[in-house]
Structure formats: structure tokens, C-alpha cells
Design a protein around this motif. Structure first.
Motif, PDB file in Angstrom:
ATOM      1  N   THR A 334      14.578  49.281  21.422  1.00  0.00           N
ATOM      2  CA  THR A 334      15.806  48.357  21.577  1.00  0.00           C
ATOM      3  C   THR A 334      16.906  49.066  22.104  1.00  0.00           C
ATOM      4  OG1 THR A 334      14.832  47.328  19.687  1.00  0.00           O
ATOM      5  CG2 THR A 334      17.072  46.504  20.184  1.00  0.00           C
ATOM      6  N   LYS A 335      17.276  50.123  21.435  1.00  0.00           N
ATOM      7  CA  LYS A 335      18.489  50.783  21.903  1.00  0.00           C
ATOM      8  C   LYS A 335      18.416  51.370  23.365  1.00  0.00           C
ATOM      9  CE  LYS A 335      20.628  54.117  18.762  1.00  0.00           C
ATOM     10  NZ  LYS A 335      20.530  54.874  17.781  1.00  0.00           N
ATOM     11  N   ASN A 336      17.095  52.029  23.711  1.00  0.00           N
ATOM     12  CA  ASN A 336      17.208  52.609  24.842  1.00  0.00           C
ATOM     13  C   ASN A 336      16.477  51.675  26.011  1.00  0.00           C
ATOM     14  OD1 ASN A 336      17.939  54.563  23.289  1.00  0.00           O
ATOM     15  ND2 ASN A 336      16.153  55.955  23.560  1.00  0.00           N
ATOM     16  N   GLY A 337      16.746  50.467  26.032  1.00  0.00           N
ATOM     17  CA  GLY A 337      16.449  49.654  27.062  1.00  0.00           C
ATOM     18  C   GLY A 337      15.086  49.336  27.263  1.00  0.00           C
ATOM     19  N   ILE A 338      14.028  49.916  26.436  1.00  0.00           N
ATOM     20  CA  ILE A 338      12.623  49.978  26.758  1.00  0.00           C
ATOM     21  C   ILE A 338      12.220  48.392  26.325  1.00  0.00           C
ATOM     22  CG2 ILE A 338      10.509  50.388  25.793  1.00  0.00           C
ATOM     23  CD1 ILE A 338      11.511  53.380  26.019  1.00  0.00           C
ATOM     24  N   LEU A 339      12.688  47.731  25.167  1.00  0.00           N
ATOM     25  CA  LEU A 339      12.243  46.341  24.871  1.00  0.00           C
ATOM     26  C   LEU A 339      12.565  45.510  26.089  1.00  0.00           C
ATOM     27  CD1 LEU A 339      11.062  44.470  22.885  1.00  0.00           C
ATOM     28  CD2 LEU A 339      13.519  44.379  21.815  1.00  0.00           C
ATOM     29  N   ASP A 340      13.711  45.722  26.768  1.00  0.00           N
ATOM     30  CA  ASP A 340      14.169  44.892  27.823  1.00  0.00           C
ATOM     31  C   ASP A 340      13.037  44.637  28.757  1.00  0.00           C
ATOM     32  OD1 ASP A 340      16.148  43.539  26.914  1.00  0.00           O
ATOM     33  OD2 ASP A 340      17.717  45.176  28.035  1.00  0.00           O
ATOM     34  N   VAL A 341      12.562  46.018  29.303  1.00  0.00           N
ATOM     35  CA  VAL A 341      11.531  46.155  30.551  1.00  0.00           C
ATOM     36  C   VAL A 341      10.387  45.590  29.940  1.00  0.00           C
ATOM     37  CG1 VAL A 341      10.354  48.100  31.422  1.00  0.00           C
ATOM     38  CG2 VAL A 341      12.495  48.533  30.913  1.00  0.00           C
ATOM     39  N   LEU A 342      10.061  45.664  28.490  1.00  0.00           N
ATOM     40  CA  LEU A 342       8.774  45.078  28.276  1.00  0.00           C
ATOM     41  C   LEU A 342       8.753  43.521  28.204  1.00  0.00           C
ATOM     42  CD1 LEU A 342       8.220  47.191  24.885  1.00  0.00           C
ATOM     43  CD2 LEU A 342       7.063  47.709  27.319  1.00  0.00           C
ATOM     44  N   LEU A 343      10.199  43.126  27.944  1.00  0.00           N
ATOM     45  CA  LEU A 343      10.112  41.468  27.807  1.00  0.00           C
ATOM     46  C   LEU A 343      10.040  41.107  29.545  1.00  0.00           C
ATOM     47  CD1 LEU A 343      12.621  41.198  25.108  1.00  0.00           C
ATOM     48  CD2 LEU A 343      10.313  40.451  25.076  1.00  0.00           C
TER      49      LEU A 343
END
Ligand code: MIC
Ligand code: SF4
Length: 620
Positions: A334-343
Motif C-alpha cells: 500500500t505504502k509503495n504504490g504497488i497496490l495501485d499498480v495491481l488494482l
């Protein structure tokens, strides 16, 4: 001659030995909810006031689907037992036991016993972590040393560096292709060589995790500067001790893996050792991709996944599910922007838990192809018998989700923006230290463990099922959302024994009285679930006659008073069998076919005693 790392740790914990076995002190234990309720019922039956280990942790990660009161009842029981008896409690949502144990608790040089076959995940840190049945873990919590067959040590030399797009998962899948699912029984797999340095602790743990699929007692990596760094980012550098094998040690068996030339590979349906290079599998259409499980759900794994998914969208015919291994991993992505990429790529975010790995949801469609970063693709385990499940690395999974067919990630680079050298949040908000104050709460889902009489040294029985090689505990005692809620109710769960391959099994057993199971080699491979022994015992099974047994399951059979007989015999359903045995010999007669086999009894004195009295619980 120098010592292997495995024997350095084992000898430091040894309290006694025979020619073939050794008893070791257990420093730490772990349990999970699906095996934990039985383990704690067993522990409570000892009448002890608190655990005797350095650390015991009780996790809730398997039965997190709460459709009905049953699983929630179990969780409450586990939480109150933990609080009362001095056990740290990891609440549902905190993550998969092995991932959390690695992050927060595993210590180099320690022994760890867990009621889950993938406990060796923690060996990636330089510990000897071993999977066992719940009753063995209960005994360890009570301070009893754990007995193992003195393991042969397999030395696996890792040379060079992995190429981009090739990962730790490929190392262990490759080794499975060579050693097979029975090649590791009563062995510890020890990794060494210059290639070790290039693997971080999560990668090492992926490899140790799937040592369980080799049938190994454990696996182990050295504890080095890489380990120190991992402990430092987990804010527990004080747990670090350097550990390695002596340079002049000699291994019982040797393999060398050249990381420079290793290719991405997959375990094809339906066995982890059905290995093929991905280059031979391309063009297979994919319906489902799942990234998670205790094998590949670390922050490091999601960095690889995000590097491939960044700026892309998954194929319209693919469902991509992602389950971060722990709250910490979820917080990190969540902190490192990975969740955004996955979503943005179109991933479905699942709970930090075992989930689909144990058939808790996400069952594929009829005949679907499912690519999973998990460790087991046994028949029926996904919940869909006709599905074709491939076990792959996170890189293969991510790229295939985008393309819609199995794809080779060789050359795919990790993007520098998803950094690995960051401080990890401690994230212990779902971990509870014991207060020693709670009263144990036992809801109606929790039934007492049945009492078993000894089987006797001369008995007649009928063959209740006759089976092939490599029968898994998933065949014997299926898991999944329908069956797992009955893990605390033996009478009910026994209705499901062998139900995926022989629906009539449990009724036939109850109608016929005493029974035996006949099988070929490696019977009982896979999980540590002692239900695969208790439930058949409940149905009247007195012996299993098999060409060979998997380690944990053999121990579970003995613990519950079932005689394991190592014999390769031919028998048909309902053949009449007589078994006569004592400490020295076993004689099996197939009365229907008029054939007799005799063999030396290989049981240790302790094992003989346990079966004679009807199992370990009667003995305690
Ligand atoms: C598994 O992966 O099969 C399990 C579910 O984690 C089992 C434990 C169980 O059956 O509860 C295991 O590996 O021991
Ligand atoms: Fe959970 Fe799957 Fe790991 Fe077993 S193998 S502990 S079910 S994630």
C-alpha cells in the motif's frame, strides 16, 4: 570431518539418541486454526498450566471464511487457550502463519515445530523448522522433546546468479523435477554455494517452503549478512547469529544447480514433481491466476509482480486474485504504490490468509486452467476436480495474467521504483501477548476427541480401499470450505474421508467394522493434518499397508494407534485380511487370495508401545 549446518543445529538440541533416531528440544512452536483446535484439545488434556517452550504462537489463517458459527467458535477457543496458557495469538487477518512467523518470530539456530507441513518456511532464516501432527506439537508445547529419524543431509550447491525473470520458485520446482515428491523423506535439504548470497530471506524461504513437497523433514539455509539485513528491517537484528556448515563437511547426497542457466518452470497438473520448463508450455490458455500462499506472498514477490503489471491490464478472460501473505506485506504494498499498480491492472484483492490454496473460495470453473504461485496442485484441492492447476513463480503468473496464456518471463526486469531496501512497518496490531487470565471458551462446534481402544496384536479386517502411489492427505481427508469447519468434530468430518475419490468409503467402513487401507509408495504425502489418521481410525481402520509412507503421516497414524505396515501387496476391495504383529515381526495374510507376507517390524520401541496402548493420547 566438519559438520553440516543441519547437524550443528540438531546436535545443539539433542537430548538423546538411538542408532536411527534422535530426540531434540523444541524452542518454538506454531499452530494454525485448522490443525490448532485438535492440538490445543490435546494440550489441555495433559493438565499443564502453561507452555514450556521459549515461544509458542497460535495463528488463524486457514478457516477464515466464517459462513456459520463454526469457524468463529474455533477462533474464540484458540484465542482464549492462547491467552490462558502463555501463547502469542495471531488473529484472523494478520496473515499466513509461515509468512508472519518468518517476519516476526523465527530465529537463526533455533528449532521450530509447527502443526503445518510448510513450517520449514522459517528455515529460510537459518533455523531448523519442522512440520508435524498437532499431537506432536502439543507434546512439544508441554516440553517433551520431539523424535525424528536421523536425517540424511542433501547438499544442494547453488552456483551463479538467477537471470531476470527467473526466481527462487524455479529453483525448488527444478529440484522437485529431479528429486520427486518422495525424494526427500527423512532427509534435510541444505543449501550452500556462492549462489546463496544472491537470494534474500523471502526467496530462501520460498525454497524451504516447498521442501515439504519433496517430503523432506526440513530444509536449511545459512544465516549470513543477508539474514542480518532481513532481521534489521524487521527491527529485530538482535536475533541474528551467523551460522554455516563447515567447509569440509560431507553431504549424503549432492546436487548442483547452476542459477545462470536455470529457466522458468512449472509443476503441471496434478503433482508438484510433474515439472516442465515454461518454454514448453506457452500457448496454453489461462482462465485464472492466483498470487499468494505461504510460498510466494512476500513483499519481494509483489515487487516482481508489480514490475510486470505496471501500466498493463490483465486479459479479459483471466481472473487475477492477489493475497498478500501478511498485514505487513499489505501495508508495504500500500505504502509503495504497488497496490495501485495491481488494482489498475484489474486484480481482485483477497484477504491475507491461505484462502484458495486450501480451497477456501476461488474454485476455478469446470476444466479451467489455473496458474498459482502456491505449493500444491493435488487432485481436487482447488475445489474443482476437473481444473488443471499449474504451480509457477510470481513472474510467470503475472505475465500470463496479462497475455491470457502461459508466458515465459525470461528477461523481465524488476523496476527500480519498487524498492526493496525500505524499512518494514512492525505492524503487530493483530498479535496478542498472553495475559494468563482468560477462561477457555468452547462453543458447540468443538467436540471431545474420541477415545480409541488398542487395535490388538492379531486382528481380522477387510480391505476398505486399494490405492496407487503418492496418495495425498488431500485424497484421504479433503479440505476446502465445506469440510474445514468440521476440523473440531471428528464424527462429522469422518463422513468426508476419501470422498473426492470414493464417495462410499465412510459408509462402507461403518457397515463393515474393522478395516485396512492398502496403497503403494509414499502414502500420506502432503499436509500434517492428523485428521487424515484420526478420522479413518474413527471409521474402524486398524492398519495401513503401503509400500512406503510419508514422514508426517506415518507419525500421525502411530500417534492415533493405527499400525503402518511397509509392504507392497496386491489386494482388492473387501478382501479379508489377517494381521498378526508384535515388536519383532508382522505377518499379513490375504485370506481371500490365500497369500501371506511376513516382514521385520521396523517400529521403534516407543512407536510399538504407542500402538499397543491405542495411541499417544492413551499413553499420556
Ligand atoms: C495444507 O497446505 O495442506 C495445509 C492446509 O496447510 C495443511 C494443514 C492442514 O491440513 O490443516 C498442511 O500443509 O499441513
Ligand atoms: Fe496455507 Fe496453503 Fe500454506 Fe497450507 S500451503 S499453510 S493452506 S497457504
Amino acid at each position: 570431518m566438519g559438520k553440516t549446518l543441519a547437524y550443528k543445529i540438531l546436535d545443539a538440541h539433542k537430548v538423546s539418541e538411538t542408532e536411527t533416531t534422535m530426540d531434540i528440544v523444541i524452542d518454538q512452536t506454531l499452530t494454525q486454526d485448522a490443525t490448532g483446535t485438535m492440538a490445543y484439545l490435546e494440550f489441555l488434556s495433559f493438565g499443564i498450566d502453561k507452555v514450556r517452550t521459549k515461544l509458542s504462537v497460535s495463528y488463524v489463517d486457514h478457516n477464515t471464511l466464517q459462513n456459520g458459527f463454526m469457524n468463529a467458535d474455533d477462533h474464540k477457543f484458540l484465542q482464549t487457550v492462547a491467552d490462558k496458557y502463555g501463547i502469542v495469538f495471531s488473529k484472523a487477518g494478520n496473515g499466513i502463519c509461515h509468512q508472519v512467523n518468518l517476519e516476526r518470530f523465527a530465529v537463526p539456530g533455533r528449532t521450530i515445530l509447527g502443526s503445518d507441513s510448510h513450517t520449514p518456511t522459517s528455515s529460510g532464516i537459518g533455523a531448523i523448522a519442522i512440520g508435524a501432527g498437532g499431537l506432536d506439537v502439543a507434546c512439544a508445547m508441554a516440553g517433551k522433546p520431539f523424535t525424528i529419524v536421523k536425517p540424511k543431509i542433501v547438499g544442494v550447491k547453488l552456483v551463479g546468479n538467477l537471470r531476470d525473470g527467473v526466481s527462487a520458485k524455479d529453483i525448488i520446482i527444478h529440484l522437485l523435477g529431479i528429486m520427486t515428491v518422495k525424494g526427500g523423506v527423512n532427509k534435510i535439504i541444505e543449501y550452500y554455494g556462492d549462489g546463496v548470497k544472491s537470494l534474500g530471506v523471502p526467496a530462501r524461504s520460498t525454497i524451504c517452503n516447498m521442501g515439504a513437497e519433496l517430503g523432506a523433514t526440513s530444509s536449511v539455509f545459512p544465516s549470513d549478512e543477508v539474514t542480518k539485513e532481513f532481521l534489521a528491517i524487521q527491527s529485530r537484528v538482535e536475533d541474528y547469529t551467523p551460522l554455516e556448515a563447515d567447509a569440509d563437511c560431507v553431504y549424503d547426497e549432492n546436487y548442483t544447480i547452476d542459477l545462470n542457466t536455470l529457466e522458468p518452470c512449472a509443476s503441471c497438473p496434478n503433482s508438484p514433481d510433474a515439472v516442465k520448463p515454461i518454454s514448453e508450455l506457452t500457448n496454453i490458455k489461462v482462465d485464472q491466476v492466483l498470487i499468494g500462499s505461504c510460498t510466494n506472498s512476500s513483499y519481494y514477490d509483489f515487487v516482481k509482480v508489480a514490475s510486470i503489471l505496471k501500466g498493463k491490464r490483465i486479459h479479459k478472460d483471466v481472473s487475477l486474485g492477489i493475497a498478500p501473505g501478511s498485514q505487513q506485506v499489505l501495508q508495504m504494498i500500500t505504502k509503495n504504490g504497488i497496490l495501485d499498480v495491481l488494482l489498475e491492472a484489474g486484480a481482485r484483492i483477497l484477504e491475507s490468509a491461505c484462502g484458495p490454496c486450501i480451497g477456501m473460495g476461488q474454485s476455478p470453473a469446470t476444466d479451467a486452467v489455473s496458474l498459482r504461485t502456491f505449493n500444491r496442485n493435488f487432485y481436487g484441492r482447488s475445489g474443482t476436480n476437473s481444473a488443471k492447476v499449474y504451480l509457477v513463480s510470481p513472474e510467470v503468473a503475472a505475465l500470463s495474467a496479462v497475455n491470457g496464456y502461459i508466458s515465459n518471463p525470461l528477461g523481465c526486469k524488476t523496476l527500480p521504483e519498487f524498492r526493496l531496501d525500505v524499512e518494514y512497518p512492525k505492524c503487530d496490531s493483530l498479535l496478542y501477548k498472553p495475559t494468563f487470565k482468560a477462561e477457555v471458551v468452547m462453543g458447540p462446534n468443538i467436540k471431545p476427541i474420541p477415545h480409541f481402544e488398542p487395535i490388538g496384536e492379531n486382528f481380522d479386517a477387510k480391505v476398505m480401499i486399494s490405492l496407487e502411489d503418492n496418495i495425498t492427505t488431500d485424497h484421504i481427508m479433503p479440505a476446502g470450505a465445506k469440510v474445514l469447519p468440521y476440523r473440531s468434530n471428528i464424527e462429522k468430518i469422518s463422513e468426508f474421508v476419501f470422498s473426492n475419490i470414493d464417495e462410499g468409503f465412510s459408509k462402507r467402513c461403518l457397515a463393515n467394522g474393522a478395516g485396512v487401507i492398502v496403497a503403494k509408495s509414499n502414502y500420506g504425502q502432503g499436509s500434517s493434518r492428523e485428521h487424515a489418521a484420526i478420522a479413518p481410525r474413527y471409521l474402524g481402520i486398524k492398519a495401513v499397508i503401503a509400500a512406503s509412507f510419508a514422514r508426517i503421516h506415518k507419525k500421525n497414524l502411530i500417534n492415533f494407534g493405527i499400525l503402518p505396515i511397509e509392504l507392497d501387496i496386491e489386494a482388492d476391495l473387501l478382501d479379508e485380511i489377517n494381521v498378526t504383529w508384535d515388536f519383532n515381526n508382522i505377518k499379513v495374510t490375504n485370506k481371500t487370495k490365500n497369500k501371506t507376507w511376513t516382514r521385520k517390524n521396523e517400529l521403534t520401541e516407543e512407536e510399538y508401545k504407542l500402538i499397543s496402548v491405542g495411541g499417544l493420547l492413551n499413553n499420556m
